[in-house]
Design an enzyme around this catalytic site. Structure first.
Site, PDB file in Angstrom:
ATOM      1  CD  GLU A 181      20.179  42.075  48.583  1.00  0.00           C
ATOM      2  OE1 GLU A 181      21.127  42.855  48.334  1.00  0.00           O
ATOM      3  OE2 GLU A 181      20.197  40.864  48.288  1.00  0.00           O
ATOM      4  CB  ALA A 237      17.442  41.028  46.558  1.00  0.00           C
ATOM      5  N   PRO A 238      16.862  39.047  44.055  1.00  0.00           N
ATOM      6  CG  PRO A 238      16.097  38.773  41.864  1.00  0.00           C
ATOM      7  CD  PRO A 238      17.328  38.646  42.702  1.00  0.00           C
ATOM      8  N   GLY A 239      14.696  37.470  44.928  1.00  0.00           N
ATOM      9  CA  GLY A 239      13.704  36.694  45.657  1.00  0.00           C
ATOM     10  C   GLY A 239      13.344  35.343  45.064  1.00  0.00           C
ATOM     11  N   GLY A 240      13.880  34.995  43.913  1.00  0.00           N
ATOM     12  CA  GLY A 240      13.499  33.742  43.280  1.00  0.00           C
ATOM     13  C   GLY A 240      13.814  32.518  44.120  1.00  0.00           C
ATOM     14  CE  LYS A 241      19.919  30.337  43.407  1.00  0.00           C
ATOM     15  NZ  LYS A 241      20.031  31.441  42.439  1.00  0.00           N
ATOM     16  CB  CYS A 282      25.306  33.057  38.077  1.00  0.00           C
ATOM     17  SG  CYS A 282      25.493  34.824  38.386  1.00  0.00           S
ATOM     18  CB  CYS A 296      23.038  37.099  49.151  1.00  0.00           C
ATOM     19  SG  CYS A 296      24.521  37.304  50.160  1.00  0.00           S
ATOM     20  CG  ASP A 304      27.934  43.224  55.116  1.00  0.00           C
ATOM     21  OD1 ASP A 304      27.876  42.166  54.453  1.00  0.00           O
ATOM     22  OD2 ASP A 304      28.971  43.908  55.205  1.00  0.00           O
TER      23      ASP A 304
END
Length: 283
Positions: free
Chosen positions: A100, A78-82, A202, A76, A131
């Site tokens: 995503e 997005a947005p792409g930081g990890k 989170c 999963c 999915d």
């Protein structure tokens, strides 16, 4: 219909639920939600742009060991930081699959990969839009590392947005947890024997965190041999060329770790648990 006056919906219900979990600490947590989040700059040499994300998110992703891994999945993404944290650390012969399910968010992921990574790394990233919960119906035991940063209740954002806070109900946690379980059980099926999966959210509720791992144990690990829970293993030296921040402190939970903003200068909240598969669910 739910009624705000009887505490089943909205701020009153929200406070009541999380006070039961955190006790007197809940007031300090709420206060920390309104303070500035601890964002850090992540800049990879040769990329067009920097990326800014929560230091707790960087630290969580850093706990997925990548040395020797060849096929890595960010389920999963997005947005792409990890994805950036994983991409900057993976071996030169590794491939990262970043997925995503939302077309709009997948587009944002593509932009981040293009702008925040040098071509020598971005060419080894394959983005997809599907999915994540159903991926396991097409493949199984094919990735040696998986990061699942699952969509969650995100209480910090709920608390700061009156529109969502006013309609909050406890039942939402159950709904989100159903989605998280579908993703986690699917991710486990995609993991190779010997492979490592990092599950993170989170969220603050144990229903979305430790209880997800508890469900995995009950389904796959009743004999205690299918997988084991690993200790945190982040090496800050791995990312010192890309970012600089103080290592956040973690609080041990039953199966994982939590970083909470009231005690970590605004970082988090983040929960993560690390699982290594030891035997096939197919056998």
């Amino acid at each position: 219909m739910k009624n705000k006056k009887n505490g089943q919906m909205g701020r009153e219900a929200f406070d009541e639920y999380y006070t039961e979990i955190f006790g007197a600490r809940w007031e300090e947590l709420k206060k920390s939600f309104g303070e500035e989040n601890q964002s850090v700059e992540y800049k990879i040499e040769g990329s067009q742009k920097s990326y800014f994300l929560d230091s707790a998110s960087v630290y969580a992703a850093l706990n997925l060991p990548l040395k020797g891994a060849k096929n890595i999945l960010d389920l999963c993404a997005a947005p792409g930081g990890k994805t950036l944290v994983l991409a900057s650390r993976m071996d030169e012969d590794a491939t990262l699959f970043s997925n995503e399910r939302s077309p709009e968010r997948k587009h944002r992921l593509d932009v981040v990969v293009e702008e925040c990574l040098p071509q020598s790394i971005s060419e080894r990233i394959k983005t997809s839009c599907s999915d994540g919960a159903t991926w396991c119906t097409r493949q199984s035991e094919c990735f040696d590392r998986i990061l699942l940063d699952a969509p969650c209740s995100s209480e910090r954002h709920v608390f700061l947005d009156p529109k969502y806070l006013n309609i909050w109900t406890k039942s939402r946690i159950k709904t989100v947890a159903m989605e998280e379980w579908a993703l986690l059980s699917g991710a486990y099926r995609l993991l190779e024997v010997g492979g490592i999966l990092l599950y993170s959210t989170c969220a603050l509720s144990p229903v979305e965190n430790d209880e997800m791992i508890e469900r995995l144990i009950k389904k796959y690990n009743q004999g205690g041999q299918a997988f084991k829970i690993l200790e945190e293993c982040a090496d800050m030296d791995e990312i010192k060329a890309f970012t600089s921040f103080k290592k956040p402190g973690t609080e041990k939970t039953k199966y994982g770790y939590q970083i909470l903003p009231d005690r970590q200068d605004g970082a988090g909240p983040i929960f993560f648990a690390i699982i290594q598969k030891q035997s096939s669910f197919l056998s």
